[in-house]
Design an enzyme around this catalytic site. Structure first.
Site, short mmCIF file in Angstrom:
data_model
loop_
_atom_site.label_atom_id
_atom_site.label_comp_id
_atom_site.label_asym_id
_atom_site.label_seq_id
_atom_site.Cartn_x
_atom_site.Cartn_y
_atom_site.Cartn_z
N GLU A 92 0.83 -1.20 0.00
CA GLU A 92 0.00 0.00 0.00
C GLU A 92 0.86 1.25 0.00
O GLU A 92 1.97 1.26 0.54
CB GLU A 92 -0.87 0.05 1.26
CG GLU A 92 -1.73 -1.15 1.48
CD GLU A 92 -2.33 -1.18 2.87
OE1 GLU A 92 -1.96 -0.31 3.69
OE2 GLU A 92 -3.16 -2.05 3.14
N CYS A 105 3.27 8.29 2.04
CA CYS A 105 3.69 7.27 3.00
C CYS A 105 3.90 5.99 2.21
O CYS A 105 2.94 5.43 1.65
CB CYS A 105 2.64 7.09 4.08
SG CYS A 105 3.11 5.89 5.35
N CYS A 112 5.42 -7.62 7.44
CA CYS A 112 6.45 -7.11 8.35
C CYS A 112 6.75 -8.18 9.40
O CYS A 112 5.85 -8.89 9.86
CB CYS A 112 5.97 -5.84 9.04
SG CYS A 112 7.20 -5.06 10.12
N CYS A 116 4.32 -5.83 15.72
CA CYS A 116 3.69 -4.85 16.63
C CYS A 116 2.20 -5.15 16.71
O CYS A 116 1.52 -5.28 15.68
CB CYS A 116 3.94 -3.44 16.12
SG CYS A 116 5.71 -3.05 15.94
N CYS A 119 -0.62 -3.08 14.84
CA CYS A 119 -0.36 -2.72 13.44
C CYS A 119 -0.88 -3.82 12.52
O CYS A 119 -0.52 -5.00 12.66
CB CYS A 119 1.14 -2.52 13.23
SG CYS A 119 1.61 -2.26 11.50
N GLY A 162 5.99 -2.51 6.51
CA GLY A 162 7.34 -3.00 6.69
C GLY A 162 8.19 -2.14 7.60
O GLY A 162 7.84 -1.01 7.94
N GLU A 163 9.31 -2.70 8.01
CA GLU A 163 10.33 -2.02 8.83
C GLU A 163 11.47 -1.61 7.91
O GLU A 163 12.22 -2.48 7.41
CB GLU A 163 10.82 -2.96 9.94
CG GLU A 163 12.12 -2.58 10.60
CD GLU A 163 12.16 -1.16 11.16
OE1 GLU A 163 13.10 -0.42 10.81
OE2 GLU A 163 11.26 -0.82 11.97
N SER A 194 11.13 5.86 9.40
CA SER A 194 10.64 5.49 10.73
C SER A 194 11.03 4.05 11.04
O SER A 194 10.80 3.16 10.23
CB SER A 194 9.11 5.63 10.78
OG SER A 194 8.61 5.22 12.03
N SER A 217 9.54 4.78 16.35
CA SER A 217 8.22 4.37 16.84
C SER A 217 8.40 3.86 18.27
O SER A 217 8.81 2.72 18.48
CB SER A 217 7.65 3.27 15.95
OG SER A 217 7.37 3.78 14.67
N LEU A 218 8.08 4.70 19.24
CA LEU A 218 8.38 4.39 20.64
C LEU A 218 7.18 3.76 21.33
O LEU A 218 7.24 2.61 21.78
CB LEU A 218 8.83 5.65 21.36
CG LEU A 218 9.46 5.46 22.74
CD1 LEU A 218 10.68 4.56 22.69
CD2 LEU A 218 9.82 6.82 23.35
N HIS A 219 6.10 4.52 21.49
CA HIS A 219 4.79 4.03 21.93
C HIS A 219 4.70 3.62 23.40
O HIS A 219 3.60 3.44 23.91
CB HIS A 219 4.30 2.88 21.06
CG HIS A 219 4.36 3.17 19.60
ND1 HIS A 219 3.79 4.29 19.04
CD2 HIS A 219 4.94 2.48 18.57
CE1 HIS A 219 4.01 4.29 17.73
NE2 HIS A 219 4.71 3.20 17.42
N ASN A 293 -5.13 4.37 14.76
CA ASN A 293 -6.08 3.88 13.77
C ASN A 293 -6.45 2.45 14.16
O ASN A 293 -5.57 1.59 14.24
CB ASN A 293 -5.46 3.88 12.37
CG ASN A 293 -5.67 5.18 11.63
OD1 ASN A 293 -6.20 6.14 12.19
ND2 ASN A 293 -5.25 5.23 10.38
N CYS A 336 -1.34 1.76 8.17
CA CYS A 336 -0.45 0.89 7.43
C CYS A 336 -0.88 -0.56 7.47
O CYS A 336 -1.13 -1.12 8.52
CB CYS A 336 0.96 1.11 7.97
SG CYS A 336 1.90 -0.26 8.46
#
Length: 345
Positions: A92, A105, A112, A116, A119, A162-163, A194, A217-219, A293, A336
């Site tokens: 995407e 984006c 991935c 996570c 995600c 993806g990472e 990111s 990406s901490l979160h 999201n 994503c």
């Protein structure tokens, strides 16, 4: 399968043309046709001989991306396209319109491996890395659409499926191709990568002294919660990650952005905000707060506007710059991996 032409650097294109007995300037003409004129068919290169155009068509493919579905949000500000690749993997790309920016984006992998929990891409699992040309082509696809509207791509965030640091070289090669001054010529500071926190790759990236922006990406600011939300934290816990961030800032003198998906009643309390403030106070950084999201496999909701404002206020009181990002494209599953995961299901 013929090679994707966007996988070639200018130097590789010159070498290929030389091997065909063509003068070096032909490679330059093709390069500018690809990245300035945005041509995606060999027959558009009318400055080349018919025989050379035909050889390009025989030796190379000019697209790996087949648009399957394009959704536009009700406000018209977000457009998401689902592409399939030649092996039927799905990826995407999202276009976000702002007042003076047209931001993309883009994806670097199909699926991935990071897992996570919130995600949709992580819920798919890892399928394969994209080639540098497949990463590049996402940008050029939307550049053509925007040009038809007398607009241009102004920013690229590598935050899609993806990472990026799990596909490090292809990601950086793609950015180099899009940054090339004789081609697409999008400035390095217009790109943001990111990562969920692959510490060795952060250090490698720092050593390269690039002008590309870095986001983490901490979160979560404690290992227990972060290891639940982002399993990679079990390998590279927060202390190691923050140390790598400090080294990055010291080596590059560039600001880091910390991304924080605000999840109602999970990581959005005043206590969580204070934990984050204690962790990053004094760093050259900025925090992006992004209400989550929702995805099918993770039932939590994004934080309310009030909880986001309260969280932000705690950070700002100790001098940490903070922005609450507007959630984009909820009605078109713009988060994503959301569209691709539905196709895979």
């Amino acid at each position: 399968m013929t090679r994707l032409i966007y996988d070639l650097s200018l130097e590789e294109l010159k070498a290929q043309l030389s091997a065909w007995g063509e003068p070096a300037y032909r490679a330059q003409q093709i390069w500018q046709g690809l990245y300035r004129s945005l041509w995606n068919d060999p027959q558009q290169f009318t400055s080349l001989s018919t025989s050379l155009r035909n050889r390009l068509a025989e030796e190379f493919t000019f697209s790996h991306l087949s648009p399957q579905q394009t959704l536009c949000s009700q406000d018209g500000e977000t457009v998401k396209t689902l592409f399939t690749l030649p092996d039927q993997r799905a990826i995407e790309t999202v276009l976000m319109h702002y007042d003076v920016r047209q931001s993309l984006c883009i994806s670097t992998q199909a699926g991935c491996a990071m897992g996570c929990v919130f995600c949709a891409t992580g819920q798919m699992g890892f399928q394969r890395n994209l080639s540098s040309g497949e990463i590049v082509e996402q940008v050029l696809h939307f550049a053509r659409l925007l040009r038809a509207q007398n607009e241009d791509v102004t920013n690229v965030v590598v935050m899609g499926m993806g990472e990026p640091f799990h596909n490090y070289q292809a990601t950086l090669d793609a950015i180099d191709r899009l940054n090339h001054p004789q081609g697409f010529n999008l400035g390095a500071r217009r790109f943001t990568i990111s990562t969920v926190g692959l510490v060795p790759m952060i250090r490698k990236f720092a050593a390269e002294q690039r002008q590309i922006n870095l986001a983490i990406s901490l979160h979560a600011a404690n290992d227990t919660l972060r290891s639940f939300l982002l399993p990679i934290n079990r390998k590279y816990p927060i202390a190691q990650l923050i140390q790598a961030c400090k080294e990055y800032i010291a080596q590059t003198n560039r600001r880091i952005t910390f991304e924080w998906a605000l999840i109602q009643d999970v990581n959005d309390s005043p206590q969580h905000a204070q934990e984050l403030a204690n962790l990053i106070k004094g760093l050259l950084c900025h925090v992006n707060l992004i209400p989550l999201n929702p995805t099918r496999q993770y039932p939590a909701n994004g934080s309310t506007r009030q909880r986001a404002a309260d969280f932000s206020a705690i950070l700002e009181r100790v001098g940490i710059p903070c922005t609450i990002r507007i959630r984009r494209g909820i009605d078109i599953q713009a988060g994503c991996g959301q569209l691709a995961s539905h196709q895979q299901a």
